[in-house]
Write a protein that holds these residues in place. Structure first.
Motif, PDB file in Angstrom:
ATOM      1  N   SER A   1      11.671  12.857  -5.972  1.00  0.00           N
ATOM      2  CA  SER A   1      11.709  14.312  -6.156  1.00  0.00           C
ATOM      3  C   SER A   1      12.243  15.010  -4.907  1.00  0.00           C
ATOM      4  CB  SER A   1      10.324  14.832  -6.513  1.00  0.00           C
ATOM      5  OG  SER A   1       9.900  14.291  -7.749  1.00  0.00           O
ATOM      6  N   LEU A   2      11.871  14.524  -3.730  1.00  0.00           N
ATOM      7  CA  LEU A   2      12.408  15.082  -2.485  1.00  0.00           C
ATOM      8  C   LEU A   2      13.914  14.840  -2.394  1.00  0.00           C
ATOM      9  CD1 LEU A   2       9.559  14.107  -0.019  1.00  0.00           C
ATOM     10  CD2 LEU A   2      10.365  16.437  -0.460  1.00  0.00           C
ATOM     11  N   ASP A   3      14.350  13.651  -2.793  1.00  0.00           N
ATOM     12  CA  ASP A   3      15.785  13.351  -2.805  1.00  0.00           C
ATOM     13  C   ASP A   3      16.530  14.289  -3.753  1.00  0.00           C
ATOM     14  OD1 ASP A   3      15.437  11.292  -0.997  1.00  0.00           O
ATOM     15  OD2 ASP A   3      15.489   9.695  -2.513  1.00  0.00           O
ATOM     16  N   VAL A   4      15.935  14.563  -4.900  1.00  0.00           N
ATOM     17  CA  VAL A   4      16.564  15.459  -5.873  1.00  0.00           C
ATOM     18  C   VAL A   4      16.620  16.875  -5.321  1.00  0.00           C
ATOM     19  CG1 VAL A   4      16.278  16.526  -8.153  1.00  0.00           C
ATOM     20  CG2 VAL A   4      16.031  14.059  -7.890  1.00  0.00           C
ATOM     21  N   ALA A   5      15.554  17.307  -4.644  1.00  0.00           N
ATOM     22  CA  ALA A   5      15.555  18.653  -4.057  1.00  0.00           C
ATOM     23  C   ALA A   5      16.669  18.778  -3.020  1.00  0.00           C
ATOM     24  CB  ALA A   5      14.200  18.964  -3.435  1.00  0.00           C
ATOM     25  N   ALA A   6      16.880  17.732  -2.227  1.00  0.00           N
ATOM     26  CA  ALA A   6      17.962  17.757  -1.238  1.00  0.00           C
ATOM     27  C   ALA A   6      19.324  17.776  -1.934  1.00  0.00           C
ATOM     28  CB  ALA A   6      17.860  16.552  -0.306  1.00  0.00           C
ATOM     29  N   LEU A   7      19.472  16.983  -2.992  1.00  0.00           N
ATOM     30  CA  LEU A   7      20.721  16.981  -3.766  1.00  0.00           C
ATOM     31  C   LEU A   7      20.951  18.351  -4.393  1.00  0.00           C
ATOM     32  CD1 LEU A   7      23.151  15.545  -5.086  1.00  0.00           C
ATOM     33  CD2 LEU A   7      21.581  14.847  -6.923  1.00  0.00           C
TER      34      LEU A   7
ATOM     35  N   GLY B   1       6.522  22.360  -1.435  1.00  0.00           N
ATOM     36  CA  GLY B   1       5.358  21.807  -2.140  1.00  0.00           C
ATOM     37  C   GLY B   1       5.365  20.289  -2.140  1.00  0.00           C
ATOM     38  N   LEU B   2       6.537  19.706  -2.355  1.00  0.00           N
ATOM     39  CA  LEU B   2       6.643  18.242  -2.347  1.00  0.00           C
ATOM     40  C   LEU B   2       6.321  17.662  -0.975  1.00  0.00           C
ATOM     41  CD1 LEU B   2       9.894  17.814  -4.465  1.00  0.00           C
ATOM     42  CD2 LEU B   2       7.583  17.147  -5.143  1.00  0.00           C
ATOM     43  N   THR B   3       6.775  18.326   0.078  1.00  0.00           N
ATOM     44  CA  THR B   3       6.475  17.815   1.421  1.00  0.00           C
ATOM     45  C   THR B   3       4.980  17.914   1.711  1.00  0.00           C
ATOM     46  OG1 THR B   3       6.998  19.956   2.436  1.00  0.00           O
ATOM     47  CG2 THR B   3       8.751  18.304   2.395  1.00  0.00           C
ATOM     48  N   GLN B   4       4.315  18.965   1.225  1.00  0.00           N
ATOM     49  CA  GLN B   4       2.872  19.083   1.415  1.00  0.00           C
ATOM     50  C   GLN B   4       2.127  17.998   0.647  1.00  0.00           C
ATOM     51  OE1 GLN B   4       1.749  23.110   0.459  1.00  0.00           O
ATOM     52  NE2 GLN B   4       2.811  23.955   2.236  1.00  0.00           N
ATOM     53  N   LEU B   5       2.559  17.698  -0.572  1.00  0.00           N
ATOM     54  CA  LEU B   5       1.935  16.620  -1.342  1.00  0.00           C
ATOM     55  C   LEU B   5       2.123  15.268  -0.654  1.00  0.00           C
ATOM     56  CD1 LEU B   5       2.891  17.590  -4.999  1.00  0.00           C
ATOM     57  CD2 LEU B   5       0.591  17.475  -4.039  1.00  0.00           C
ATOM     58  N   THR B   6       3.320  15.049  -0.137  1.00  0.00           N
ATOM     59  CA  THR B   6       3.601  13.792   0.548  1.00  0.00           C
ATOM     60  C   THR B   6       2.762  13.665   1.816  1.00  0.00           C
ATOM     61  OG1 THR B   6       5.864  13.857  -0.298  1.00  0.00           O
ATOM     62  CG2 THR B   6       5.437  12.368   1.539  1.00  0.00           C
ATOM     63  N   ALA B   7       2.680  14.731   2.581  1.00  0.00           N
ATOM     64  CA  ALA B   7       1.855  14.714   3.797  1.00  0.00           C
ATOM     65  C   ALA B   7       0.393  14.475   3.446  1.00  0.00           C
ATOM     66  CB  ALA B   7       2.017  16.029   4.559  1.00  0.00           C
ATOM     67  N   GLY B   8      -0.077  15.071   2.362  1.00  0.00           N
ATOM     68  CA  GLY B   8      -1.460  14.858   1.927  1.00  0.00           C
ATOM     69  C   GLY B   8      -1.720  13.412   1.546  1.00  0.00           C
TER      70      GLY B   8
ATOM     71  N   ASN C   1       6.493   7.010  -4.842  1.00  0.00           N
ATOM     72  CA  ASN C   1       7.855   6.807  -5.310  1.00  0.00           C
ATOM     73  C   ASN C   1       8.359   8.052  -6.033  1.00  0.00           C
ATOM     74  OD1 ASN C   1       9.805   5.950  -7.629  1.00  0.00           O
ATOM     75  ND2 ASN C   1       9.997   4.375  -6.033  1.00  0.00           N
ATOM     76  N   ILE C   2       7.530   8.650  -6.861  1.00  0.00           N
ATOM     77  CA  ILE C   2       7.920   9.875  -7.567  1.00  0.00           C
ATOM     78  C   ILE C   2       8.147  11.006  -6.565  1.00  0.00           C
ATOM     79  CG2 ILE C   2       7.092  11.681  -9.135  1.00  0.00           C
ATOM     80  CD1 ILE C   2       5.833   9.464 -10.807  1.00  0.00           C
ATOM     81  N   LEU C   3       7.261  11.121  -5.578  1.00  0.00           N
ATOM     82  CA  LEU C   3       7.439  12.149  -4.554  1.00  0.00           C
ATOM     83  C   LEU C   3       8.745  11.939  -3.785  1.00  0.00           C
ATOM     84  CD1 LEU C   3       3.809  12.506  -3.170  1.00  0.00           C
ATOM     85  CD2 LEU C   3       5.104  14.219  -4.454  1.00  0.00           C
ATOM     86  N   GLU C   4       9.027  10.697  -3.425  1.00  0.00           N
ATOM     87  CA  GLU C   4      10.257  10.399  -2.686  1.00  0.00           C
ATOM     88  C   GLU C   4      11.495  10.761  -3.508  1.00  0.00           C
ATOM     89  OE1 GLU C   4      12.619   6.594  -0.715  1.00  0.00           O
ATOM     90  OE2 GLU C   4      10.838   6.246  -1.923  1.00  0.00           O
TER      91      GLU C   4
ATOM     92  N   MET D   1       0.820  -1.191   0.000  1.00  0.00           N
ATOM     93  CA  MET D   1       0.000   0.000   0.000  1.00  0.00           C
ATOM     94  C   MET D   1       0.865   1.257   0.000  1.00  0.00           C
ATOM     95  SD  MET D   1      -2.832   1.356   2.751  1.00  0.00           S
ATOM     96  CE  MET D   1      -3.922  -0.001   2.531  1.00  0.00           C
ATOM     97  N   LEU D   2       1.984   1.205   0.720  1.00  0.00           N
ATOM     98  CA  LEU D   2       2.852   2.374   0.794  1.00  0.00           C
ATOM     99  C   LEU D   2       3.825   2.449  -0.369  1.00  0.00           C
ATOM    100  CD1 LEU D   2       3.687   2.421   4.608  1.00  0.00           C
ATOM    101  CD2 LEU D   2       2.012   3.806   3.378  1.00  0.00           C
ATOM    102  N   ASP D   3       3.880   1.390  -1.173  1.00  0.00           N
ATOM    103  CA  ASP D   3       4.824   1.349  -2.286  1.00  0.00           C
ATOM    104  C   ASP D   3       4.124   1.731  -3.584  1.00  0.00           C
ATOM    105  OD1 ASP D   3       7.265   0.982  -3.508  1.00  0.00           O
ATOM    106  OD2 ASP D   3       6.907  -1.147  -3.886  1.00  0.00           O
ATOM    107  N   SER D   4       3.484   2.886  -3.607  1.00  0.00           N
ATOM    108  CA  SER D   4       2.776   3.315  -4.812  1.00  0.00           C
ATOM    109  C   SER D   4       3.713   4.106  -5.714  1.00  0.00           C
ATOM    110  CB  SER D   4       1.561   4.159  -4.446  1.00  0.00           C
ATOM    111  OG  SER D   4       1.964   5.446  -4.019  1.00  0.00           O
TER     112      SER D   4
END
Length: 137
Positions: A13-19, A116-123, A8-11, A1-4
């Motif tokens: 994208s967050l990694d790329v933002a940190a990089l 924005g990505l963190t808000q989408l992930t939290a949602g 995955n795209i959000l994760e 259920m958590l492996d959608s």
């Protein structure tokens, strides 16, 4: 259920933002280093290709050495960020091409994107929580 795929795209994208944040910080830290060439992270165009949004609608594929080899997607099917440099642009007389104004602008854009990505992930997790709890009963 958590492996959608969406999560995955959000994760990624967050990694790329940190990089990207690390690359921008590194560029700013080296603003006075002679011959230093600034680096940028390229990802959004590659993600667009992965999602089939290229003009031909083609997805990324790995290089095959023989036509009878099975086709397989690149990097487990996912676009990976690339770090690129622009060695031809010289801003300072010492060969350094870091433009502080550009870097600060990129830092601000990246922070907004990350938020924005963190808000989408939290949602997404809030929706899962609502489903698990039985629709808000």
């Amino acid at each position: 259920m958590l492996d959608s795929y969406h999560l995955n795209i959000l994760e990624r994208s967050l990694d790329v933002a940190a990089l990207r944040h690390r690359m921008i910080a590194n560029n700013i830290a080296n603003i006075d280093t002679p011959q230093y060439k600034s680096k940028q992270v390229v990802f959004e165009q590659l993600l667009q290709q992965e999602l089939g949004g290229t003009p031909g609608g083609q997805r990324l594929a790995a290089y095959r050495t023989h036509e009878r080899h099975l086709p397989f997607p690149m990097s487990n099917g996912y676009a990976q960020p690339q770090i690129v440099s622009n060695p031809n642009q010289i801003v300072q007389s010492n060969g350094n091409n870091v433009d502080l104004e550009f870097e600060m602008n990129e830092l601000a854009k990246n922070q907004i994107w990350y938020n924005g990505l963190t808000q989408l992930t939290a949602g997404s997790f809030q929706k899962l929580k609502t489903v698990i709890q039985g629709g808000g009963k």
